[in-house]
Design a protein around this motif. Structure first.
Motif, PDB file in Angstrom:
ATOM      1  N   ASN A 281     -25.785  33.450 -18.735  1.00 35.54           N
ATOM      2  CA  ASN A 281     -24.371  33.812 -18.765  1.00 35.54           C
ATOM      3  C   ASN A 281     -24.091  34.491 -20.108  1.00 35.54           C
ATOM      4  O   ASN A 281     -24.143  33.863 -21.166  1.00 35.54           O
ATOM      5  N   HIS A 282     -23.810  35.772 -20.052  1.00 31.83           N
ATOM      6  CA  HIS A 282     -23.581  36.515 -21.290  1.00 31.83           C
ATOM      7  C   HIS A 282     -22.145  36.336 -21.793  1.00 31.83           C
ATOM      8  O   HIS A 282     -21.942  36.083 -22.984  1.00 31.83           O
ATOM      9  N   ASP A 283     -21.138  36.462 -20.897  1.00 33.85           N
ATOM     10  CA  ASP A 283     -19.753  36.389 -21.395  1.00 33.85           C
ATOM     11  C   ASP A 283     -18.755  35.936 -20.334  1.00 33.85           C
ATOM     12  O   ASP A 283     -17.544  36.103 -20.505  1.00 33.85           O
ATOM     13  N   CYS A 284     -19.237  35.352 -19.245  1.00 29.40           N
ATOM     14  CA  CYS A 284     -18.338  35.011 -18.132  1.00 29.40           C
ATOM     15  C   CYS A 284     -17.796  33.579 -18.222  1.00 29.40           C
ATOM     16  O   CYS A 284     -18.475  32.676 -18.699  1.00 29.40           O
ATOM     17  N   THR A 285     -16.588  33.411 -17.732  1.00 29.21           N
ATOM     18  CA  THR A 285     -16.057  32.076 -17.463  1.00 29.21           C
ATOM     19  C   THR A 285     -16.310  31.820 -15.975  1.00 29.21           C
ATOM     20  O   THR A 285     -15.586  32.322 -15.115  1.00 29.21           O
ATOM     21  N   LEU A 286     -17.346  31.062 -15.671  1.00 29.87           N
ATOM     22  CA  LEU A 286     -17.773  30.878 -14.295  1.00 29.87           C
ATOM     23  C   LEU A 286     -16.948  29.805 -13.600  1.00 29.87           C
ATOM     24  O   LEU A 286     -16.556  28.802 -14.202  1.00 29.87           O
ATOM     25  N   THR A 287     -16.702  30.023 -12.299  1.00 23.75           N
ATOM     26  CA  THR A 287     -16.025  29.011 -11.479  1.00 23.75           C
ATOM     27  C   THR A 287     -16.944  28.487 -10.378  1.00 23.75           C
ATOM     28  O   THR A 287     -16.736  27.381  -9.874  1.00 23.75           O
TER      29      THR A 287
ATOM     30  N   LEU B 210     -21.668  24.319 -14.992  1.00 26.94           N
ATOM     31  CA  LEU B 210     -21.998  25.748 -15.057  1.00 26.94           C
ATOM     32  C   LEU B 210     -22.286  26.163 -16.500  1.00 26.94           C
ATOM     33  O   LEU B 210     -21.691  25.637 -17.440  1.00 26.94           O
ATOM     34  N   PRO B 211     -23.188  27.124 -16.700  1.00 23.44           N
ATOM     35  CA  PRO B 211     -23.486  27.552 -18.067  1.00 23.44           C
ATOM     36  C   PRO B 211     -22.300  28.270 -18.709  1.00 23.44           C
ATOM     37  O   PRO B 211     -21.668  29.128 -18.095  1.00 23.44           O
ATOM     38  N   ALA B 212     -22.009  27.910 -19.928  1.00 19.65           N
ATOM     39  CA  ALA B 212     -20.940  28.574 -20.687  1.00 19.65           C
ATOM     40  C   ALA B 212     -21.436  29.925 -21.190  1.00 19.65           C
ATOM     41  O   ALA B 212     -22.638  30.204 -21.170  1.00 19.65           O
ATOM     42  N   PRO B 213     -20.539  30.795 -21.638  1.00 21.68           N
ATOM     43  CA  PRO B 213     -20.977  32.063 -22.216  1.00 21.68           C
ATOM     44  C   PRO B 213     -22.003  31.840 -23.330  1.00 21.68           C
ATOM     45  O   PRO B 213     -21.815  30.998 -24.211  1.00 21.68           O
ATOM     46  N   GLY B 214     -23.109  32.563 -23.237  1.00 26.29           N
ATOM     47  CA  GLY B 214     -24.190  32.424 -24.208  1.00 26.29           C
ATOM     48  C   GLY B 214     -25.256  31.420 -23.810  1.00 26.29           C
ATOM     49  O   GLY B 214     -26.305  31.338 -24.446  1.00 26.29           O
TER      50      GLY B 214
END
Length: 400
Positions: free
Chosen positions: A33-39, A85-89
């Protein structure tokens, strides 16, 4: 008078081919995850199973559930996450671990003394003669034309027709354009990669009602390969690797499997569901698929990693004793061997051959002449369905 032998020891070192190899495998999908706020995140990976090419044991996963494709027997791992879920970075790793024993295979076609008609009422026949649209096509004009020409030349003999198709594909299609391509694109380009050329071969066979399928694999080093199978009634599946003709044109790869790929799935167009409700048709179930939903950001990436540890392999053939009266050799018992084929040759001329049972691990050869170099081969045999296959022989050269 007894004379002790002098073995050509370099031959032992040169012929360390294995009857089979066993690996501990970790097959991983890494989602970054590069920069997304995943749902939400869904991922699918193929799951290998034991079959004629391999034994799979000690299978485990980091998460997810095991599922079967709706239209075939292929198994896959489905992971659905709305939490954790993976956080950004950060990254998420979904991994499968298992032990894989891989079997090389070479088939002597002379054992097929009778070619039986197909039972066209079976599920096997229906599934593996089906037209899959543009992916495996029995109606493409070029496929129909080529199939008609080769079928006429084979005079309707299924085994001869399959061999003619095997010879035709690498001679008339180049190895180009790695990646998944459909039959119209392959025919237009004049070639494709291993999966594409195998798809042409399978299309030609299905066009004439010969059951056949793609075999999609991942090697222990993480590279991909595909070959084809065709089915002989009352015998079983026969491997054919048309792409090897491009790599090593002097060999014969009709009835051949190198035993270096972990079979992930058979055939194309597996019908899966990535979330348990939504249908999705894959092109080839070999690597991975993933889907994600997000409320901010724009970039996610994924990669496939395979790590392996070789845990078992067969040892080389060992000469116990060689005199003017006899030569004694031994070998370790080979997993899944149903017997062994022994042969002695001199200057590429076979002077002796016999088969022994699976419990035999040594043999004494008599009557070899002094001052002549001999090559002794022990080839493990393995029965697959109703076909006797040969694994890679272990060789040694001696001079008495």
């Amino acid at each position: 008078m007894k004379h002790t032998f002098m073995a050509l020891c370099l031959a032992l070192a040169a012929h360390t081919a294995l009857a089979q190899r066993t690996y501990d495998i970790k097959n991983s999908l890494v989602i970054r995850n590069h920069d997304c706020t995943l749902t939400r995140l869904c991922a699918v990976m193929p799951v290998p199973e034991s079959n004629i090419y391999q034994d799979i044991e000690q299978f485990s996963t980091t998460d997810g559930e095991l599922c079967r494709a709706a239209n075939n027997d292929n198994m896959y791992l489905r992971t659905v996450r709305t939490a954790g879920l993976p956080a950004p970075g950060d990254s998420l790793v979904i991994a499968e671990r298992f032990s894989a024993t891989l079997y090389p295979m070479r088939i002597d076609m002379s054992q097929f003394t009778t070619i039986y008609p197909y039972d066209t009422t079976t599920e096997l026949y229906r599934r593996y003669t089906a037209d899959l649209g543009k992916d495996i096509s029995t109606t493409h004009p070029d496929i129909v034309k080529i199939a008609g020409m080769l079928w006429k030349k084979a005079k309707g003999n299924v085994l001869e027709y399959a061999r003619l198709c095997y010879e035709y594909v690498p001679r008339n299609f180049r190895y180009i354009n790695p990646g998944f391509h459909n039959i119209p694109d392959i025919m237009s380009a004049g070639g494709g990669d291993c999966g594409n050329l195998s798809a042409v071969f399978v299309s030609l066979l299905r066009c004439k009602g010969v059951p056949s399928r793609i075999v999609a694999t991942v090697r222990p080093d993480g590279s991909y390969h595909a070959w084809a199978d065709f089915y002989l009634e009352r015998y079983g599946w026969v491997p054919v690797d048309v792409t090897m003709e491009h790599d090593r044109p002097d060999g014969d790869y009709f009835g051949y499997c190198a035993g270096d790929g972990i079979v992930m799935s058979f055939d194309l167009c597996s019908e899966i569901s990535y979330d348990g409700t939504t249908p999705f048709k894959t092109d080839i179930l070999q690597g991975y698929f993933y889907w994600y939903w997000f409320s901010a950001g724009s970039k996610i990436s994924a990669s496939h990693r395979v790590s392996n540890r070789l845990t078992a392999m067969a040892t080389a053939l060992e000469v116990y004793e060689a005199t003017e009266e006899h030569v004694s050799v031994g070998w370790e018992k080979v997993v899944q061997a149903s017997g062994y084929r022994l042969s002695v040759s001199n200057q590429n001329h076979t002077v002796f051959t016999c088969d022994v049972d699976a419990d035999c691990t040594s043999y004494i050869f008599h009557g070899l002449r002094k001052d002549k170099p001999y090559e002794i081969a022990v080839t493990p045999l393995r029965r697959v369905d109703n076909i006797v296959t040969e694994m890679i022989p272990r060789l040694v050269t001696i001079r008495i």
